[in-house]
Scaffold this active site. Structure first.
Site, mmCIF file in Angstrom:
data_model
loop_
_atom_site.group_PDB
_atom_site.id
_atom_site.type_symbol
_atom_site.label_atom_id
_atom_site.label_comp_id
_atom_site.label_asym_id
_atom_site.label_seq_id
_atom_site.Cartn_x
_atom_site.Cartn_y
_atom_site.Cartn_z
ATOM 1 N N ASN A 147 -0.296 3.253 46.587
ATOM 2 C CA ASN A 147 -1.730 2.580 47.240
ATOM 3 C C ASN A 147 -1.336 1.240 47.854
ATOM 4 O OD1 ASN A 147 -1.696 1.741 44.516
ATOM 5 N ND2 ASN A 147 -3.825 1.560 44.707
ATOM 6 N N GLU A 243 0.140 -1.294 34.032
ATOM 7 C CA GLU A 243 -1.202 -1.674 34.737
ATOM 8 C C GLU A 243 -1.637 -0.401 35.337
ATOM 9 O OE1 GLU A 243 -2.374 -4.617 35.159
ATOM 10 O OE2 GLU A 243 -0.858 -6.007 34.602
ATOM 11 N N CYS A 278 -7.047 0.148 42.526
ATOM 12 C CA CYS A 278 -7.362 0.153 41.083
ATOM 13 C C CYS A 278 -8.481 -0.737 40.705
ATOM 14 C CB CYS A 278 -5.984 -0.306 40.358
ATOM 15 S SG CYS A 278 -5.296 -1.952 40.703
ATOM 16 N N GLU A 380 -12.151 7.713 37.384
ATOM 17 C CA GLU A 380 -11.889 6.741 38.423
ATOM 18 C C GLU A 380 -11.903 7.812 39.682
ATOM 19 O OE1 GLU A 380 -7.729 5.664 38.725
ATOM 20 O OE2 GLU A 380 -8.186 3.911 39.317
HETATM 21 P P1 NAD Z 1 1.206 7.836 39.122
HETATM 22 O O1 NAD Z 1 1.059 7.529 37.709
HETATM 23 O O2 NAD Z 1 1.097 9.414 39.621
HETATM 24 O O3 NAD Z 1 2.835 7.452 39.681
HETATM 25 C C1 NAD Z 1 3.303 6.102 39.624
HETATM 26 C C2 NAD Z 1 4.758 6.036 39.870
HETATM 27 O O4 NAD Z 1 5.251 6.709 38.832
HETATM 28 C C3 NAD Z 1 5.267 6.690 41.064
HETATM 29 O O5 NAD Z 1 6.260 5.836 41.675
HETATM 30 C C4 NAD Z 1 5.531 7.741 40.480
HETATM 31 O O6 NAD Z 1 6.844 8.575 41.322
HETATM 32 C C5 NAD Z 1 6.276 7.559 39.199
HETATM 33 N N1 NAD Z 1 6.433 8.565 38.249
HETATM 34 C C6 NAD Z 1 5.883 9.807 38.147
HETATM 35 N N2 NAD Z 1 6.188 10.553 37.120
HETATM 36 C C7 NAD Z 1 7.049 9.886 36.341
HETATM 37 C C8 NAD Z 1 7.766 9.979 35.167
HETATM 38 N N3 NAD Z 1 7.691 10.891 34.251
HETATM 39 N N4 NAD Z 1 8.444 8.868 34.654
HETATM 40 C C9 NAD Z 1 8.409 7.623 35.572
HETATM 41 N N5 NAD Z 1 7.792 7.458 36.758
HETATM 42 C C10 NAD Z 1 7.340 8.439 37.142
HETATM 43 O O7 NAD Z 1 0.135 7.093 40.069
HETATM 44 P P2 NAD Z 1 -0.066 7.126 41.655
HETATM 45 O O8 NAD Z 1 -0.755 8.472 41.987
HETATM 46 O O9 NAD Z 1 0.972 6.701 42.511
HETATM 47 O O10 NAD Z 1 -1.119 5.532 41.694
HETATM 48 C C11 NAD Z 1 -2.656 5.798 41.435
HETATM 49 C C12 NAD Z 1 -2.801 5.251 40.195
HETATM 50 O O11 NAD Z 1 -2.360 3.908 39.925
HETATM 51 C C13 NAD Z 1 -4.494 5.070 39.873
HETATM 52 O O12 NAD Z 1 -4.888 5.538 38.478
HETATM 53 C C14 NAD Z 1 -4.628 3.349 40.033
HETATM 54 O O13 NAD Z 1 -5.694 3.037 39.664
HETATM 55 C C15 NAD Z 1 -3.438 3.034 39.467
HETATM 56 N N6 NAD Z 1 -3.093 1.521 39.847
HETATM 57 C C16 NAD Z 1 -3.108 0.637 38.906
HETATM 58 C C17 NAD Z 1 -3.089 -0.605 39.431
HETATM 59 C C18 NAD Z 1 -3.036 -1.912 38.404
HETATM 60 O O14 NAD Z 1 -2.454 -2.803 38.731
HETATM 61 N N7 NAD Z 1 -3.715 -1.545 37.355
HETATM 62 C C19 NAD Z 1 -2.675 -0.907 40.825
HETATM 63 C C20 NAD Z 1 -2.620 0.244 41.673
HETATM 64 C C21 NAD Z 1 -2.790 1.379 41.005
#
Ligand code: NAD
Length: 495
Positions: A147, A243, A278, A380
């Site tokens: 995002n 995060e 987020c 969320e």
């Molecule tokens: P996600 O958890 O699906 O993926 C995040 C990352 O993890 C991606 O690069 C993905 O390819 C990788 N991944 C997937 N499976 C994995 C595994 N088994 N081991 C290691 N890596 C793996 O999240 P998303 O859909 O890409 O993002 C949305 C989420 O991120 C929302 O919940 C949002 O709130 C959160 N977010 C949090 C912050 C923060 O600063 N707190 C900032 C932005 C987004």
């Protein structure tokens, strides 16, 4: 265009190819991602491990100089890369350019602060001499979501590298192209292996987490994947900063003037980047007696500032959501709210002649009268919709705001800042914005991160720099300063 990751020895690939289409235009291919196979991840981590010692012992002034040069290259690339980010992610082009600018600014800010944050702390007194040194971990694995790929990468890359770590970054396959190119420009100013990028899905992420040469994992994403990441970290006892998602409450106090400007700030606080942030306001709590007035002012503000359309059009402030699955998920939340009696009000407008059917668009909406047990309140939503809920009194507002397992951001809105701070202290969150929410409240110097199930560790601010260092304490008790005996028993307890 075909895009691969890179390590100390150049491009890395070998995994399956992933074609990314523009979420605003069905069938329009943005580029092809060449993912990294498991061997490739291992080779990249080898290159990083080899680069580690020399980078850690490079004088801070030289590290900072290289990073400042890199920051300039990232800033110079903003105009070129913003349209690419807009096309792969659906983020409006001005926001995409802003994201590039942020990354460069954050790198510069970290360079300004790292000397002070990492300076030795020395106590030399009658009890002895203590030196607290801040030392890097070594190889960092950074895993980021789609995002805000460049912002979320730079929050890890800048402090990790400035403090003397080396880093391997894995962007999400949903928005991998602009961030790879921006990081490549930064890496051109660094020795090979200091900054690497790998690509892929869970398998690649898992390989980055479970490699015994990795000394810390920095993960941003959702809680489901976070659990898998932590399980991987547990194998090697590798520490992690997480995060995760939020379900941020915005608490409107009864004295707030619903001026145009305040309401526009609130609309953006909830719905920027189509709500896929987020730290967006995801539940708005308003005194029940002022609910109708609030809804009218919110809808009017949205009409002025929310313009849906092609993210490449500079007039557009709301693009598509990331993919078909997101559309389905958000529609499910709206369907659930509707079935429990909520009213769903459409928000904003479109650019002339814009056809939402060209991409994964979800019309922005305000959900009024949702019950507390509806999924749009409890989960969320990560989409362009936000529920507004009434409260009786401040205790009720705080109780509803805190009734969630999430604890990322939150906000309090009032004409009286002192009152807002007082209420803010009662919210369970890593961050409480006052009279703003989301990007308008972000600051390079203010630490950000979650409590409860929204993660642990901090990004931004001095704490976000210190997150990539560990303390090494050196201690000379006063009794043993000189060569001669002190008279202190060799097995004495400290006093
Ligand atoms: P996600 O958890 O699906 O993926 C995040 C990352 O993890 C991606 O690069 C993905 O390819 C990788 N991944 C997937 N499976 C994995 C595994 N088994 N081991 C290691 N890596 C793996 O999240 P998303 O859909 O890409 O993002 C949305 C989420 O991120 C929302 O919940 C949002 O709130 C959160 N977010 C949090 C912050 C923060 O600063 N707190 C900032 C932005 C987004």
């Amino acid at each position: 265009m075909r895009v691969a990751g890179f390590g100390a020895d150049g491009p890395v690939e070998g995994g399956p190819e992933i074609v990314r289409e523009n979420p605003a235009r069905h069938g329009e291919v943005v580029a092809t991602l060449l993912t990294t196979d498991a061997d490739g991840v291992g080779r990249v981590i080898s290159g990083a491990t080899q680069a580690c010692a020399a980078w850690a012992s490079t004088p801070l002034a030289e590290r900072v100089e290289r990073l400042r040069d890199g920051a300039r290259s990232v800033a110079d690339a903003a105009d070129e890369l913003a349209p690419l980010l807009a096309r792969e992610l659906g983020k409006p082009v001005a926001d995409s350019a802003g994201e590039m600018g942020f990354a460069a600014a954050f790198l510069g800010w970290v360079c300004d602060r790292v000397g002070e944050v990492c300076a030795d702390r020395v106590v030399d007194d009658d009890a002895g001499r203590v030196v607290l040194q801040r030392v890097p971990y070594g190889v960092i694995s950074a895993i980021v979501p789609w995002n805000a790929p460049l912002i979320l990468s730079s929050l890890k890359v800048a402090p990790a590298l400035a403090t003397g770590n080396v880093i391997v970054v894995k962007p999400s396959p949903l928005a991998p192209f602009a961030v790879t190119e921006a990081l490549r420009r930064l890496a051109e100013h660094l020795p090979p292996g200091v900054l690497s990028v790998v690509h892929g899905e869970a398998e690649v992420g898992n390989a980055m987490v479970t490699d015994s040469r990795v000394r810390k994992v920095a993960f941003t994403g959702g809680s489901t994947v976070a659990r898998q990441v932590l399980a991987g970290c547990a194998e090697q006892l590798t520490p992690a900063v997480l995060e995760l998602g939020g379900n941020d409450p915005a608490v409107v106090l009864d004295d707030l003037t619903f001026s145009d400007e305040v309401m526009e700030r609130m609309v953006f606080g909830a719905l920027l980047t189509s709500g896929q942030v987020c730290m967006a306001a995801k539940r708005i709590y308003v005194p029940a007696a002022r609910l109708d007035e609030f809804v009218e002012a919110f809808v009017a503000a949205a009409e002025r500032v929310l313009v849906c359309g092609d993210p490449l059009d500079p007039a557009v402030t709301i693009g598509p959501v990331v993919n078909a699955a997101a559309v389905q998920r958000i529609e499910g939340l709206l369907g659930d709210a509707r079935s429990r009696g909520a009213t769903i009000l459409p928000l904003g407008r479109t650019t002339p002649d814009w056809d939402r059917g060209t991409g994964w668009f979800v019309r922005p909406t305000l959900v009024v009268g949702a019950s507390a047990d509806s999924t749009i309140v409890g989960e969320e939503q990560f989409g362009p919709t936000v529920p507004v809920l009434g409260y009786r009194d401040l205790d009720d507002a705080v109780c509803q705001a805190n009734a969630t397992e999430s604890g990322l951001g939150s906000s309090v809105w009032s004409d009286d800042a002192e009152r807002a701070f007082d209420v803010g202290r009662r919210l369970e969150a890593g961050m409480t914005f006052i009279n703003c929410h989301n990007r308008a409240g972000m600051s390079l110097r203010v630490p950000f991160g979650g409590v409860k199930r929204s993660g642990f560790g901090r990004e931004f601010g001095d704490e976000g720099i210190a997150e990539f260092t560990q303390t090494h304490a050196l201690h000379l008790p006063a009794a043993f300063r000189g060569a001669g005996g002190s008279g202190q028993a060799a097995n004495a307890y400290p006093t």
